[in-house]
Design a protein around this motif. Structure first.
Motif, PDB file in Angstrom:
ATOM      1  N   THR A 119       0.834  -1.194   0.000  1.00 28.11           N
ATOM      2  CA  THR A 119       0.000   0.000   0.000  1.00 28.11           C
ATOM      3  C   THR A 119       0.871   1.246   0.000  1.00 28.11           C
ATOM      4  N   LEU A 120       0.665   2.106  -0.963  1.00 30.79           N
ATOM      5  CA  LEU A 120       1.481   3.311  -1.087  1.00 30.79           C
ATOM      6  C   LEU A 120       1.407   4.190   0.148  1.00 30.79           C
ATOM      7  N   ARG A 121       0.213   4.400   0.683  1.00 31.71           N
ATOM      8  CA  ARG A 121       0.067   5.287   1.849  1.00 31.71           C
ATOM      9  C   ARG A 121       0.800   4.733   3.061  1.00 31.71           C
ATOM     10  N   SER A 122       0.621   3.435   3.305  1.00 28.54           N
ATOM     11  CA  SER A 122       1.291   2.814   4.464  1.00 28.54           C
ATOM     12  C   SER A 122       2.800   2.856   4.307  1.00 28.54           C
ATOM     13  N   ASP A 123       3.271   2.547   3.100  1.00 25.61           N
ATOM     14  CA  ASP A 123       4.717   2.568   2.856  1.00 25.61           C
ATOM     15  C   ASP A 123       5.284   3.976   3.011  1.00 25.61           C
ATOM     16  N   ALA A 124       4.558   4.966   2.503  1.00 25.92           N
ATOM     17  CA  ALA A 124       5.017   6.352   2.627  1.00 25.92           C
ATOM     18  C   ALA A 124       5.041   6.786   4.089  1.00 25.92           C
ATOM     19  N   LEU A 125       4.012   6.411   4.849  1.00 26.14           N
ATOM     20  CA  LEU A 125       3.971   6.747   6.271  1.00 26.14           C
ATOM     21  C   LEU A 125       5.113   6.078   7.023  1.00 26.14           C
ATOM     22  N   ALA A 126       5.343   4.802   6.755  1.00 21.40           N
ATOM     23  CA  ALA A 126       6.432   4.075   7.420  1.00 21.40           C
ATOM     24  C   ALA A 126       7.777   4.726   7.121  1.00 21.40           C
ATOM     25  N   ARG A 127       7.985   5.125   5.871  1.00 14.34           N
ATOM     26  CA  ARG A 127       9.253   5.771   5.490  1.00 14.34           C
ATOM     27  C   ARG A 127       9.416   7.118   6.191  1.00 14.34           C
ATOM     28  N   LEU A 128       8.344   7.903   6.249  1.00 16.99           N
ATOM     29  CA  LEU A 128       8.392   9.203   6.918  1.00 16.99           C
ATOM     30  C   LEU A 128       8.685   9.039   8.408  1.00 16.99           C
ATOM     31  N   LEU A 129       7.992   8.100   9.053  1.00 21.79           N
ATOM     32  CA  LEU A 129       8.224   7.857  10.473  1.00 21.79           C
ATOM     33  C   LEU A 129       9.642   7.361  10.734  1.00 21.79           C
ATOM     34  N   ALA A 130      10.149   6.494   9.864  1.00 23.32           N
ATOM     35  CA  ALA A 130      11.512   5.974  10.025  1.00 23.32           C
ATOM     36  C   ALA A 130      12.536   7.100   9.953  1.00 23.32           C
ATOM     37  N   LYS A 131      12.313   8.071   9.084  1.00 25.24           N
ATOM     38  CA  LYS A 131      13.214   9.230   8.988  1.00 25.24           C
ATOM     39  C   LYS A 131      13.256   9.994  10.298  1.00 25.24           C
ATOM     40  N   ARG A 132      12.159   9.910  11.045  1.00 26.35           N
ATOM     41  CA  ARG A 132      12.074  10.623  12.331  1.00 26.35           C
ATOM     42  C   ARG A 132      12.387   9.720  13.503  1.00 26.35           C
ATOM     43  N   GLY A 133      12.815   8.477  13.208  1.00 26.25           N
ATOM     44  CA  GLY A 133      13.198   7.554  14.263  1.00 26.25           C
ATOM     45  C   GLY A 133      12.046   6.888  14.982  1.00 26.25           C
TER      46      GLY A 133
END
Length: 140
Positions: A119-133
């Motif tokens: 899912t694009l939205r879930s993947d994008a959210l996971a990537r954004l959160l990972a950038k913020r630790g």
């Protein structure tokens, strides 16, 4: 990457759906003229996207459909009809879940054209959160 300019289809007041589709097709033909477009990325099931997919298909431009195989409510809604047609025209269908993949296979789409990518939205959210630790599990 060729970006399509934003546009508004000017339609005579009271114009019906076929007249609007003709305007979308004219615009799609203009956008895809000149051989600069190597692939069409179809991101939704709008009339404009369907028009682009039809013209791309006629011109031999490969089509990649994101969120393919999604079916909503009754099968005869405008949205479902557009999605079915775009899915049929696409060379590569990117699906977000096993149900969408099953829908396409049951509709006769060859397995080699379907790719489950998440899912694009879930993947994008996971990537954004990972950038913020922050992990997605912890954020939930």
């Amino acid at each position: 990457m060729v970006r399509l300019k934003n546009y508004a289809v000017t339609v005579v007041e009271g114009a019906n759906h076929p007249e609007r589709m003709v305007e979308h097709m004219r615009y799609a033909a203009e956008c895809l003229a000149g051989g600069r477009v190597r692939c069409l990325l179809a991101l939704n099931d709008s009339d404009a996207t369907l028009a682009l997919a039809l013209i791309a298909n006629k011109r031999g431009i490969p089509i990649v459909c994101v969120e393919a195989g999604k079916r909503y409510g009754s099968g005869d809604s405008d949205s479902n009809v557009n999605q079915l047609l775009i899915d049929r025209l696409a060379h590569l269908l990117l699906v977000s879940d096993p149900l969408a993949k099953t829908n396409l296979l049951l509709e006769g789409i060859p397995r080699e054209r379907v790719e489950e990518v998440g899912t694009l939205r879930s993947d994008a959210l996971a990537r954004l959160l990972a950038k913020r630790g922050v992990s997605l599990a912890r954020a939930a």
